[in-house]
Design an enzyme around this catalytic site. Structure first.
Site, PDB file in Angstrom:
ATOM      1  CB  CYS A  72       3.284   4.992   1.071  1.00 47.39           C
ATOM      2  SG  CYS A  72       2.327   5.526  -0.340  1.00 47.39           S
ATOM      3  CB  SER A  73       3.726   9.976   1.367  1.00 53.81           C
ATOM      4  OG  SER A  73       3.445  11.324   1.542  1.00 53.81           O
TER       5      SER A  73
END
Lengths: 103, 441
Positions: free
Chosen positions: A8-9
Site C-alpha cells: 500500500c502507500s
C-alpha cells in the site's frame, strides 16, 4: 506456508489487513505469513514472497508493480476494494488461492 | 430535515454520481500519470527520505522553546546548543534530498543509484561558493574554509531538485552516447562503476562551476526567485483549499489522493515549513500558515476526508455493519489511518458520503486558515510523525499551543455536524437493504 506480500502507500493501512488475513487463515487451518510494505519497498521485498497483492488506493501504480513482480516471477493482483478492511480476510485468502493455482 | 431529499430527489444524487464518474474518467488518469512521472517520483522519493531527519530535527525546536514559560526560561542560555541538530537536519534538508532525488531518478533509468546520488549531491553543493574566514571579527583565528548553508533548507529544495535531476540527465545522455571509460573484464564492478562516472562527473562539475564560480551567476537565488510566486501563492486560502479538493476528489474515486498531489506540492510545503521553523529558531513571528502540517493536523484528522468524524458517528450506528466497521476502525482512525473506512463503508464511488467527505475538510481548512490568519491559533513549525492522535499532533506541530489541540477537536466536531445528515441517509439505506434481505431470506 504461503508468503503473502501486501503493498500500500506507506505499509500502514495494509498492516490492519494482516490481522484479518491471519485470523482467517487460522480459521481455515492454513499456514500463511503476511507482510505489508510501502510502494518503495516492493522491489526489495518481492523476492521473499509467493504472491503479491496491491491495495486499491495505489491501483494507478499497478502497471509499475506488475513489472517488478513479473521480473521476480511472482503472481500479482489488485485487492478488491470491498475486501480491503478488517473483514476482508476470507476474500483475500480466496484471491491468493486463485492466484497460486493460476500460476 | 436534510437527509430525506438526498435519497428521494433523483437530481442531486444523479449530479454527484456524474461528478464521481467525471473524476474517475477525466480527472484521475492525467493526475495519476503525473504522479507516476519519473522526475516527480524522484522528487517524491528524495523528499520523503529526508522525513525522519526532519521529524527528529524539528523536535529540537520544541526542546529549545518549550511551551511552559518556566522551562523556556531554564532553556534560554542553552538555546544555541540545543538547536544544533535542528540546523543540521531541517536546515540541510535540500542537501539530503539532492542525494535521494538523483538516486531515485537514476534507479528509474536502471543506472547506478549510489554514484548518481553522489553526483547529484555534488552538483548541488557546487551551487554554493565556499568562503575563507581566516580571522573572526574579534581578531581571533577563524575556521578557515566554510560553506554557507543558508539556502540548503526547504527553500533550497527547488535548486536541489533542478540541479541534481539535471546532473542525472546529463550522465544518462553521455552514457547513451557511449561517452564513458570502459574497464576491461575482470575489473571489480565497484571500481568499474566509479570509472564509468568519471566523464559525467567532469561534465557536471565543470558546468556548475562555470556558471556559479566563473560567471558568478547565483544559481540558488535565481531558482528561488523563480519559484517564489508559487510559494507565496500556496500560502493562501486557495492554496489550502485546492489541494484539499483535489485529494478528496481523487480519494472518492478510490485513489490515494495525497500520494498523487503530495509529490507535486511537497517541495512547496517544505519551503513554507522550513521558513516557519527558521523564524521560530530566530524568535521571529511565523510567516506562513499552510505547510503540510496545516493539512495533517487540522484537516486530515483521522485520515484524508476527515473520516474520524464519520467513524465517531459509525461507532453508535443502528446499522450492524456500520457499527462493527466503525468500532474496528476507531483505533486506526485515531492514528490517522482510514483505508478500511474509505473502502469498507465504502466512501469510494458513494454519491451520498462523497459529499461530506469533500465538504468537511474544506470547512475545516477554511476555519483553520482564518483562525491562524488572525492569530487565534499558533502556526505549525514542527513536524510530528503523522500517526500521532490529532490533538497531540496539533499541539506539538504548533510548538505546544493548547489552542491548536482545541481547534483540532473543534474541527472533528464540525466534521460530525457535516457528516451527520449524509451519514443518516446512508445508514437508512443500509438498514432498508438489510431488512429487504431478511424478508426475502
Amino acid at each position: 506456508m504461503v508468503r503473502i506480500l501486501l503493498v500500500c502507500s506507506a505499509g500502514m493501512s495494509t498492516s490492519i489487513l494482516i490481522r484479518a488475513v491471519e485470523k482467517e487463515a487460522v480459521a481455515r487451518g492454513q499456514q500463511v505469513s503476511v507482510r505489508a510494505v510501502g510502494t518503495t519497498e516492493l522491489e526489495s521485498a518481492v523476492g521473499d514472497a509467493d504472491v503479491v497483492l496491491v491495495a486499491p488506493q495505489v491501483r494507478h501504480r499497478f502497471p509499475q508493480f506488475a513489472e517488478i513482480a513479473r521480473a521476480a516471477g511472482k503472481p500479482i493482483a489488485l485487492i478488491e476494494p470491498k475486501a480491503y478492511g478488517p473483514f476482508g480476510g476470507p476474500a483475500i485468502l480466496d484471491q491468493v488461492a486463485q492466484l497460486l493455482s493460476g500460476s | 430535515m436534510l437527509h430525506r431529499p438526498i435519497l428521494s430527489k433523483r437530481g442531486e444524487t444523479g449530479m454527484m454520481e456524474r461528478l464521481l464518474a467525471w473524476v474517475e474518467r477525466t480527472l484521475m488518469p492525467p493526475m495519476a500519470k503525473l504522479g507516476e512521472q519519473r522526475h516527480i517520483r524522484a522528487v517524491r522519493d528524495g523528499v520523503v527520505a529526508t522525513l525522519p531527519l526532519v521529524i527528529v530535527g524539528s523536535f529540537f525546536l520544541l526542546i529549545a522553546f518549550p511551551p511552559v514559560p518556566a522551562w523556556a526560561k531554564a532553556m534560554e542560555p542553552h538555546v544555541a546548543k540545543i538547536l544544533i541538530p535542528f540546523r543540521l537536519t531541517v536546515g540541510l534538508m535540500a542537501l539530503y534530498a539532492s542525494f535521494g532525488m538523483a538516486f531515485s531518478l537514476a534507479r528509474s533509468y536502471g543506472m547506478d543509484g549510489l554514484t548518481s546520488g553522489i553526483l547529484g549531491m555534488g552538483a548541488f553543493i557546487l551551487t554554493t561558493l565556499p568562503q575563507n574566514i581566516a580571522q573572526l571579527a574579534d581578531g581571533s583565528p577563524g575556521p578557515g574554509w566554510v560553506l554557507p548553508f543558508a539556502n540548503w533548507g526547504g527553500q533550497g529544495l527547488f535548486t536541489a531538485m533542478l540541479v541534481s535531476l539535471l546532473s542525472v540527465e546529463i550522465a544518462r545522455f553521455l552514457y547513451s552516447r557511449k561517452l564513458m571509460f570502459r574497464m576491461p573484464e575482470g575489473v571489480p564492478p565497484a571500481v568499474a562503476r566509479s570509472f564509468e562516472a568519471l566523464i559525467p562527473g567532469s561534465v557536471v562539475v565543470t558546468l556548475v562551476w562555470l556558471v556559479r564560480g566563473l560567471l558568478n551567476f547565483d544559481i540558488q537565488s535565481a531558482i528561488m526567485n523563480l519559484f517564489k510566486p508559487l510559494v507565496v501563492a500556496s500560502d493562501s486560502l486557495a492554496g489550502a483549499l485546492i489541494p484539499i479538493l483535489l485529494v478528496t476528489l481523487l480519494w472518492s474515486a478510490g485513489i490515494h489522493g495525497v500520494s498523487v498531489v503530495g509529490p507535486v506540492a511537497r517541495p512547496i510545503w517544505y519551503a513554507l515549513f522550513e521558513a516557519n521553523a527558521a523564524a521560530a529558531a530566530a524568535g521571529q513571528p511565523l510567516p506562513h500558515i499552510v505547510p503540510e502540517q496545516f493539512f495533517q493536523w487540522f484537516v486530515w484528522i483521522g485520515g484524508s476526508g476527515m473520516t474520524l468524524s464519520l467513524v465517531l458517528l459509525m461507532v453508535f450506528s443502528r446499522s450492524d455493519y456500520l457499527r462493527k466497521l466503525g468500532r474496528a476502525s476507531l483505533l486506526p482512525g485515531i492514528a490517522n489511518i482510514n483505508e478500511p473506512i474509505i473502502f469498507g463503508t465504502p466512501i469510494v464511488m458513494n454519491p451520498v458520503l462523497a459529499i461530506p467527505f469533500i465538504l468537511a475538510p474544506m470547512a475545516a481548512g477554511t476555519v483553520t486558515y482564518f483562525a491562524m490568519k488572525v492569530g487565534l491559533v499558533g502556526r505549525p513549525f514542527i513536524a510530528p510523525p503523522w500517526t500521532l492522535p490529532g490533538p497531540i499532533g496539533a499541539y506539538l506541530a504548533t510548538g505546544g499551543d493548547w489552542r491548536a489541540a482545541a481547534l483540532n477537536l473543534f474541527n472533528v466536531f464540525l466534521g460530525v455536524l457535516i457528516y451527520w445528515p449524509f451519514f443518516r441517509a446512508y445508514e437508512r439505506r443500509l438498514e432498508a437493504e438489510a431488512e429487504a434481505k431478511n424478508r426475502t431470506a
